[in-house]
Motif scaffolding. Structure first.
Motif, PDB file in Angstrom:
ATOM      1  N   PRO A  10      53.012  32.342  47.111  1.00  0.00           N
ATOM      2  CA  PRO A  10      51.833  32.588  46.259  1.00  0.00           C
ATOM      3  C   PRO A  10      51.034  31.321  45.979  1.00  0.00           C
ATOM      4  N   LEU A  11      51.721  30.197  45.754  1.00  0.00           N
ATOM      5  CA  LEU A  11      51.046  28.929  45.512  1.00  0.00           C
ATOM      6  C   LEU A  11      50.243  28.509  46.736  1.00  0.00           C
ATOM      7  N   LEU A  12      50.833  28.663  47.928  1.00  0.00           N
ATOM      8  CA  LEU A  12      50.139  28.284  49.154  1.00  0.00           C
ATOM      9  C   LEU A  12      48.934  29.184  49.402  1.00  0.00           C
ATOM     10  N   ASN A  13      49.066  30.462  49.054  1.00  0.00           N
ATOM     11  CA  ASN A  13      47.936  31.384  49.216  1.00  0.00           C
ATOM     12  C   ASN A  13      46.772  30.990  48.317  1.00  0.00           C
ATOM     13  N   VAL A  14      47.089  30.597  47.084  1.00  0.00           N
ATOM     14  CA  VAL A  14      46.049  30.154  46.147  1.00  0.00           C
ATOM     15  C   VAL A  14      45.381  28.891  46.656  1.00  0.00           C
ATOM     16  N   ILE A  15      46.179  27.954  47.195  1.00  0.00           N
ATOM     17  CA  ILE A  15      45.645  26.703  47.723  1.00  0.00           C
ATOM     18  C   ILE A  15      44.675  26.986  48.880  1.00  0.00           C
ATOM     19  N   GLU A  16      45.075  27.877  49.795  1.00  0.00           N
ATOM     20  CA  GLU A  16      44.203  28.184  50.936  1.00  0.00           C
ATOM     21  C   GLU A  16      42.933  28.898  50.491  1.00  0.00           C
TER      22      GLU A  16
END
Length: 210
Positions: A10-16
Motif C-alpha cells: 500500500p505504501l508503494l502504491n501511494v508513492i507511485e
C-alpha cells in the motif's frame, strides 16, 4: 508472516500515485509553456509520468506498471484538469512547478529502488533503476519539447537520485525499518535538489579542445 513486499505494497502504491501526479503536472506545465493544446499537454504529461517506470519495468522483465491499472492514466487526467482549472493562479508560481518536479523525482526514485529489490536484484542495480525511474521521464519530456534534457545540463538532477539511493542502501544495511529508509531517501533527494538550485551547486562542466 506476510512477505515484506505485501506489508508495504500500500505504501508503494501511494508513492507511485503521488509520483505520477507530480510528474504529470510537471510535464503538462512545460507543454503549456510551449503552447501545446490539451491533447498535446496530456501526451506530454503521460510521457513524463510513466516514461521512467516503463523503461524500468521493461529492463526488469515485468509488465509495465501502468498496464496493470488504469489509475495512472486517470491520475494524469486529474493532473491536467488541475493545471487547466488553476492555470491563472499558478501561472506565475515557478517555484510550484519546481516543487512538483522535485517531488516526482524523489517519489519515483524510491518506487524504482523498492520494485527492483522486490524483483530480487542487487542493490547497485536498484540504484540504477531508481535513477532511471526518477529521471528518464524528464528526458522524454524534454525530447518531445525539443529542449536539452535537464540531466545533461549542469543542474543537479540524476545525481540527487543516486545519492538518495545510496542513503537508502546504507540505512537498509544498518537494519533500519523500510518506512524510515523510504522517508529518509525521499527527504534527502528533495533537499539536495532544492539546495543545489538555491545555491547554484552543479557538477563540473566538460571542456572541449580550444
Amino acid at each position: 508472516m506476510m512477505p515484506t513486499e505485501d506489508i508495504y505494497q500500500p505504501l508503494l502504491n501511494v508513492i507511485e500515485f503521488l509520483g505520477t501526479f507530480a510528474f504529470a503536472i510537471s510535464g503538462i506545465r512545460h507543454a503549456a509553456a510551449k503552447r501545446f493544446d490539451w491533447f498535446g499537454g496530456f501526451v506530454c504529461g503521460v510521457a513524463v509520468a510513466i516514461g521512467g517506470g516503463t523503461l524500468r519495468d521493461i529492463m526488469l522483465g515485468v509488465t509495465p506498471f501502468w498496464m496493470t491499472s488504469s489509475i495512472y492514466l486517470i491520475c494524469t487526467f486529474m493532473a491536467q484538469m488541475f493545471v487547466i482549472v488553476f492555470a491563472r493562479s499558478l501561472k506565475s508560481l515557478d517555484n510550484t512547478w519546481f516543487f512538483f518536479d522535485t517531488l516526482g523525482l524523489a517519489l519515483f526514485t524510491v518506487a524504482g529502488l523498492q520494485k527492483t529489490l522486490d524483483c530480487g536484484h542487487a542493490f547497485w542495480v536498484a540504484i540504477i533503476m531508481g535513477t532511471i525511474t526518477g529521471s528518464a521521464g524528464g528526458v522524454i519530456r524534454d525530447v518531445l519539447l525539443n529542449n536539452v534534457p535537464v540531466i545533461f545540463q549542469k543542474e543537479i538532477y540524476a545525481m540527487a537520485s543516486i545519492i538518495g539511493g545510496l542513503a537508502y542502501w546504507a540505512l537498509v544495511e544498518l537494519g533500519c525499518d523500510m518506512t524510515i529508509s523510504v522517508i529518509t531517501a525521499f527527504l534527502l533527494i528533495v533537499a539536495i535538489r532544492i539546495l543545489a538550485v538555491k545555491y547554484h551547486i552543479s557538477l563540473p562542466v566538460l571542456r572541449g579542445e580550444e
